[in-house]
Every structure is written in C-alpha cells, then in structure tokens.
Design a protein around this motif. Structure first.
Motif, short mmCIF file in Angstrom:
data_model
loop_
_atom_site.label_atom_id
_atom_site.label_comp_id
_atom_site.label_asym_id
_atom_site.label_seq_id
_atom_site.Cartn_x
_atom_site.Cartn_y
_atom_site.Cartn_z
N ALA A 45 0.78 -1.24 -0.17
CA ALA A 45 -0.02 -0.06 0.12
C ALA A 45 0.82 1.36 0.00
O ALA A 45 0.49 2.13 -0.38
CB ALA A 45 -0.92 0.04 1.36
N HIS A 58 0.55 10.46 -6.39
CA HIS A 58 -0.10 9.39 -5.61
C HIS A 58 0.64 8.73 -4.38
O HIS A 58 0.62 8.70 -3.33
CB HIS A 58 -1.02 8.53 -6.17
CG HIS A 58 -2.00 7.54 -5.55
ND1 HIS A 58 -2.71 7.91 -4.52
CD2 HIS A 58 -1.34 6.20 -4.91
CE1 HIS A 58 -3.00 6.65 -3.85
NE2 HIS A 58 -2.16 5.72 -4.04
N ASP A 95 1.07 8.77 -0.51
CA ASP A 95 0.98 7.32 0.41
C ASP A 95 2.13 7.60 1.37
O ASP A 95 2.04 7.14 2.53
CB ASP A 95 1.15 6.14 -0.43
CG ASP A 95 -0.25 5.84 -1.01
OD1 ASP A 95 -1.36 6.18 -0.22
OD2 ASP A 95 -0.28 4.95 -2.05
N ASP A 99 -4.76 -0.15 4.04
CA ASP A 99 -5.46 0.83 3.24
C ASP A 99 -6.58 0.30 2.27
O ASP A 99 -6.28 -0.72 1.66
CB ASP A 99 -4.59 1.74 2.37
CG ASP A 99 -4.94 2.65 1.40
OD1 ASP A 99 -5.56 3.44 2.03
OD2 ASP A 99 -4.47 2.81 0.41
N HIS A 138 -7.64 1.61 -2.74
CA HIS A 138 -7.84 0.90 -4.02
C HIS A 138 -8.68 -0.01 -3.99
O HIS A 138 -8.96 -1.13 -5.19
CB HIS A 138 -6.36 0.79 -4.66
CG HIS A 138 -5.22 1.63 -4.46
ND1 HIS A 138 -5.58 2.82 -5.38
CD2 HIS A 138 -4.50 2.02 -3.72
CE1 HIS A 138 -4.55 3.75 -4.99
NE2 HIS A 138 -3.88 3.27 -3.91
N HIS A 161 -1.35 -0.68 -6.55
CA HIS A 161 -0.87 0.07 -7.51
C HIS A 161 -0.59 -0.60 -8.97
O HIS A 161 -0.20 -1.61 -8.98
CB HIS A 161 0.36 0.94 -7.01
CG HIS A 161 0.12 1.76 -5.69
ND1 HIS A 161 0.64 1.30 -4.53
CD2 HIS A 161 -0.85 2.55 -5.39
CE1 HIS A 161 -0.03 1.94 -3.68
NE2 HIS A 161 -0.88 2.83 -4.08
ZN LIG Z 1 -2.06 3.93 -3.08
#
Ligand SMILES: [Zn+2]
Length: 211
Positions: A69, A110, A114, A123, A126, A167
């Motif tokens: 994450a 992004h 994070d 997290d 997503h 990701h």
């Molecule tokens: Zn992320």
C-alpha cells in the motif's frame, strides 16, 4: 562489458516476497516472505527486512511491490539494505498485460502522498477499483477462487493474504517513479522472457537525501 573473474565473491542475494518460487537454489539466495512456504524462508514484511544496512548485494523481488500500500516506504527499505553498492532487481506486472488492464496507471504523486500520509497496509483506497475493475471484470487471468469473496465485498479476505494490487505500472511509469526518487536506472526490460505479463527493471539503491 566487464571482466568476469571466478575470484569475485558471490553476491549476497535476497528474494523479497519469494512465495514458493524463490529464484536460484537455497544456498545462493535468501528468501523472505510474509507467508513463508517452507522453513528455509525468513518470515518478514517487505517493508521491514531483517537485514543490516548495506548488507545485500542484489535485492530481487517479483510480483511483490504492487501488493504494498506504501511502495515508496518499501523502496526506501530496499534501498537501505542494498546500501551504496547494491542493486534492486524487480519483476512487476505490466498493466497492459495482466488483469489490471482496465485500471488507470498510478501517478507518481499518489505514491508520494502515500508516503507522506504513512499509508498503512490495511489501506482501502484502491479496494473498490481492484474489486470492480479486476476481480469482477471477467478477465481471464483472475483466479476463480477470488470471485466469490469479491462478490461478497470481503476486503479482509484479500487484505489478510496481501492479494490486492494497490498500484499499477508499466515499465515507463515505473521508470518515472525510480527517477523521481533520485535513483539510477541500470536496465529496463519491457517484457520478461517466459513471463509475458511482466516487465523488469534494475536500478541502483542510492536514494536522494531529500526523499
Ligand atoms: Zn495508494
């Protein structure tokens, strides 16, 4: 290219997130994984490795970082263990050639967010995208056992096994990330021979001080 001597010491190679498919044989490569598949594999999270700073010559990792994450935090840890002289060698899923193909590529910004927000591995940012655009997309590469837990919206099932692809990259966007971190790319391989869903990249582990 360089002169190869048998007098050169063997490199100390670590395979992070090796699963049950560690590269090399058990004597030359140290495997570590959150969920060790055998006694000779070290139990460790990818972002908290039990190695001294600068003690690893080659950190290899295949299909692991997309499950983190907070990838920059993880890369910082990998840079720590390889130190000034080591290299990081990654094999990662290519967005266009895996079940992430309907998703947007992850922006470098992004990932810095994070890092700044200290995003934890629990997290859920997503999750809905991964659930809808990957697991329930009908893509041929989605494992069949993922379907029912996704239909039932079982985030915990996926998170506890670290199954989520948080990701999404291509070789080009991953190079952008590596450069943004002040790291030096040595090689990029658009498609890994024998593993058509993957790209590969090798880079030096010296990170810019300001990161
Ligand atoms: Zn992320």
């Amino acid at each position: 290219m360089g002169f190869y001597s048998t007098e050169i010491n063997n490199p100390y190679i670590v395979d992070v997130g090796c699963g049950s498919n560690k590269i090399g044989n058990s004597k030359s490569v140290v495997g570590c994984d959150m969920f060790p598949s055998s006694d000779d594999i070290i139990q460790a999270a990818a972002d908290d490795l039990p190695f001294e700073s600068g003690s690893v010559d080659i950190l290899f990792s295949a299909h692991c970082l997309e499950h983190m994450a907070n990838p920059i935090k993880t890369l910082q840890e990998w840079c720590r263990v390889v130190g000034d002289d080591g290299v990081i060698w990654l094999v990662l899923p290519h967005r266009n050639r895996t079940f992430d193909s309907l998703r947007d590529l992850t922006a470098v910004e992004h990932l810095f967010d994070d890092l700044a927000e200290n995003t934890p591995e629990e997290d859920m940012t997503h999750w809905e995208e991964f659930r809808a655009k990957v697991i329930l997309s009908g893509h041929r590469l989605v494992p069949s056992e993922y379907i029912m837990p996704a239909q039932e919206n079982k985030f915990t099932y996926f998170n506890s096994k670290r199954l989520i692809h948080h990701h999404v990259w291509t070789l080009g966007t991953f190079i952008d990330l590596v450069k943004a971190l002040g790291l030096e790319v040595t090689y990029g391989i658009e498609q890994v021979p024998g593993r058509e869903d993957s790209f590969s990249i090798i880079f030096k582990g010296v990170m810019h001080d300001s990161i």
